[in-house]
Enzyme design. Structure first.
Site, PDB file in Angstrom:
ATOM      1  N   LYS A 144       0.864  -1.170   0.000  1.00  0.00           N
ATOM      2  CA  LYS A 144       0.000   0.000   0.000  1.00  0.00           C
ATOM      3  C   LYS A 144       0.899   1.218   0.000  1.00  0.00           C
ATOM      4  CE  LYS A 144      -4.459   0.918   0.281  1.00  0.00           C
ATOM      5  NZ  LYS A 144      -5.597   0.145  -0.195  1.00  0.00           N
ATOM      6  N   GLY A 201     -23.841   2.708   4.156  1.00  0.00           N
ATOM      7  CA  GLY A 201     -23.032   3.316   3.093  1.00  0.00           C
ATOM      8  C   GLY A 201     -23.643   3.080   1.727  1.00  0.00           C
ATOM      9  N   GLY A 213     -22.239   4.361  -1.161  1.00  0.00           N
ATOM     10  CA  GLY A 213     -21.205   4.830  -2.084  1.00  0.00           C
ATOM     11  C   GLY A 213     -21.040   3.861  -3.234  1.00  0.00           C
ATOM     12  N   ASN A 214     -19.829   3.811  -3.790  1.00  0.00           N
ATOM     13  CA  ASN A 214     -19.574   2.973  -4.967  1.00  0.00           C
ATOM     14  C   ASN A 214     -19.981   1.525  -4.737  1.00  0.00           C
ATOM     15  OD1 ASN A 214     -18.402   4.902  -6.674  1.00  0.00           O
ATOM     16  ND2 ASN A 214     -16.496   4.802  -5.516  1.00  0.00           N
ATOM     17  N   VAL A 215     -19.484   0.940  -3.647  1.00  0.00           N
ATOM     18  CA  VAL A 215     -19.767  -0.482  -3.400  1.00  0.00           C
ATOM     19  C   VAL A 215     -21.182  -0.658  -2.847  1.00  0.00           C
ATOM     20  CG1 VAL A 215     -19.061  -2.543  -2.146  1.00  0.00           C
ATOM     21  CG2 VAL A 215     -17.321  -0.963  -2.967  1.00  0.00           C
TER      22      VAL A 215
END
Ligand code: NAI
Length: 343
Positions: A79, A171, A173-175
């Protein structure tokens, strides 16, 4: 540009990279390359201090190593984090970071992450080929999460059919949006929460979901709770108040400390390890770097169902948690070199 190695770490390699004149300051953590190049996203974030940036890089690299190993991919875990102080123009930051990645000559492969978009990845590609992220990961992450949820239903209720199940998704969001779509298509009733009202509105309109106050979502009554927002949401304060039978979501590092898994088990709540069921996004690297077709990606992501079921059954047989079983498999594989190497 100054690149220095930090030695006081359990990561295989930890680099501190800075170009003071430019305002670029970043850390690259290669937790393990035993199975292949250390693959992991590039996070750009306004960290409070240097220690927060270092800790984040190492913790995220470690969990990438475990995720890759558990998914049996020929990658290690890495990372990198760019400590964004707002001083440098965005493009210059990513070009500086691309130079560092190029220096590593393939030991680290970067990708998108929080703060790093596909455009930023495209900028870096001008200077290095060691960045993945061509295939949009969120829908694949969601697909794997839903396969994991189906495996939990199969394990507990002897049917993978989610029709009639109530599932709370934290959430949008994207996922989270893709998770909601898949669950709606599977006939589940949805409760959703997000501090962004426009995102909630989209999901409630499209998938007949009911909106819940984000402050109360975790404690809402549902069969399954799917944390798909931020990490660290399951702590000793919230676990006693959970109402769900299963916790299975996309968010990375959902548990606040290792003790949280035991607390969940003591309450009889089945927790699916996040890094087991959210590996679909990581698997897109198979398309970007290993030459997989989309059919192959689909097959691998859908394989999360069988892998999850196998782990749940082993945990039940051995009277332990699914997390303990997943960790044992991942740690074991971390020491084995993988067979098919990236192109
Ligand atoms: P995102 O940033 O698109 O969505 C996160 C959403 O959570 C945002 O809409 C945000 O407003 C909402 N949120 C923040 N705090 C909340 C709260 N307290 N309650 C309810 N909602 C809240 O991020 P994305 O890409 O959807 O990722 C979601 C999670 O899944 C993250 O933890 C990420 O690390 C993890 N993940 C994502 C992958 C991917 O393919 N994008 C792959 C593997 C893990």
């Amino acid at each position: 540009m100054v690149i220095e190695q930090i030695h006081d770490t359990d990561a295989e390699l930890l680099l501190e990279c800075s170009d003071h004149a430019l305002g670029y300051h970043a850390f690259v953590a290669l937790y393990s390359t035993a199975r292949g190049p250390a693959l992991g996203g590039i996070r750009r974030y306004a960290y409070l201090d240097r220690a927060a940036a270092v800790d984040d890089a190492i913790a995220l690299a470690r969990s990438m190593a475990h995720k890759s190993a558990l998914a049996d991919l020929p990658f290690g875990g890495g990372k990198s984090v760019i400590w964004d102080t707002g001083r440098a123009p965005r493009e210059a930051l990513y070009l500086a970071h691309a130079r560092v990645i190029e220096e590593l000559d393939g030991r680290y492969i970067g990708a998108g992450d929080l703060g790093t978009t596909r455009e930023d990845v495209a900028t870096m590609r001008r200077l290095t080929r060691f960045v993945a992220g061509h295939t949009e990961p969120a829908q694949w992450t969601a697909r794997g999460v839903v396969r994991g949820i189906e495996a939990a239903a199969m394990h507990l209720w002897r049917s993978a059919d989610l029709a009639g199940c109530t599932i709370a998704v934290q959430g949008c969001g994207n996922v989270g949006a893709h998770v909601a779509r898949e669950l709606h298509d599977a006939g589940a009733s949805l409760l959703v929460a997000d501090p962004d009202p426009a995102r909630v509105h989209r999901i409630t309109m499209r998938y007949r979901a009911s909106a819940v106050d984000p402050a109360g979502l975790l404690e809402t009554t549902a069969d399954i709770l799917a944390p798909c927002a931020v990490g660290g949401v399951l702590d000793h304060a919230v676990i006693p108040r959970l109402q769900a039978t299963v916790v299975a979501g996309a968010a990375n590092n959902q548990l606040q400390g290792r003790r949280a898994a035991d607390l969940l088990a003591r309450r009889g709540i089945l927790y699916l390890p996040d890094y087991l069921i959210n590996a679909g996004g990581l698997m897109t690297a198979g398309v970007d770097l290993l030459g997989w077709s989309l059919n192959e990606l689909e097959r691998r992501v859908d394989g999360v169902f069988h892998e999850t079921l196998r782990i749940l059954e082993e945990a039940a047989r051995k009277h332990t948690t699914p997390l303990a079983v997943a960790d044992r498999i991942a740690f074991g594989r971390l020491r084995e070199p993988a067979s098919d190497l990236p192109v």
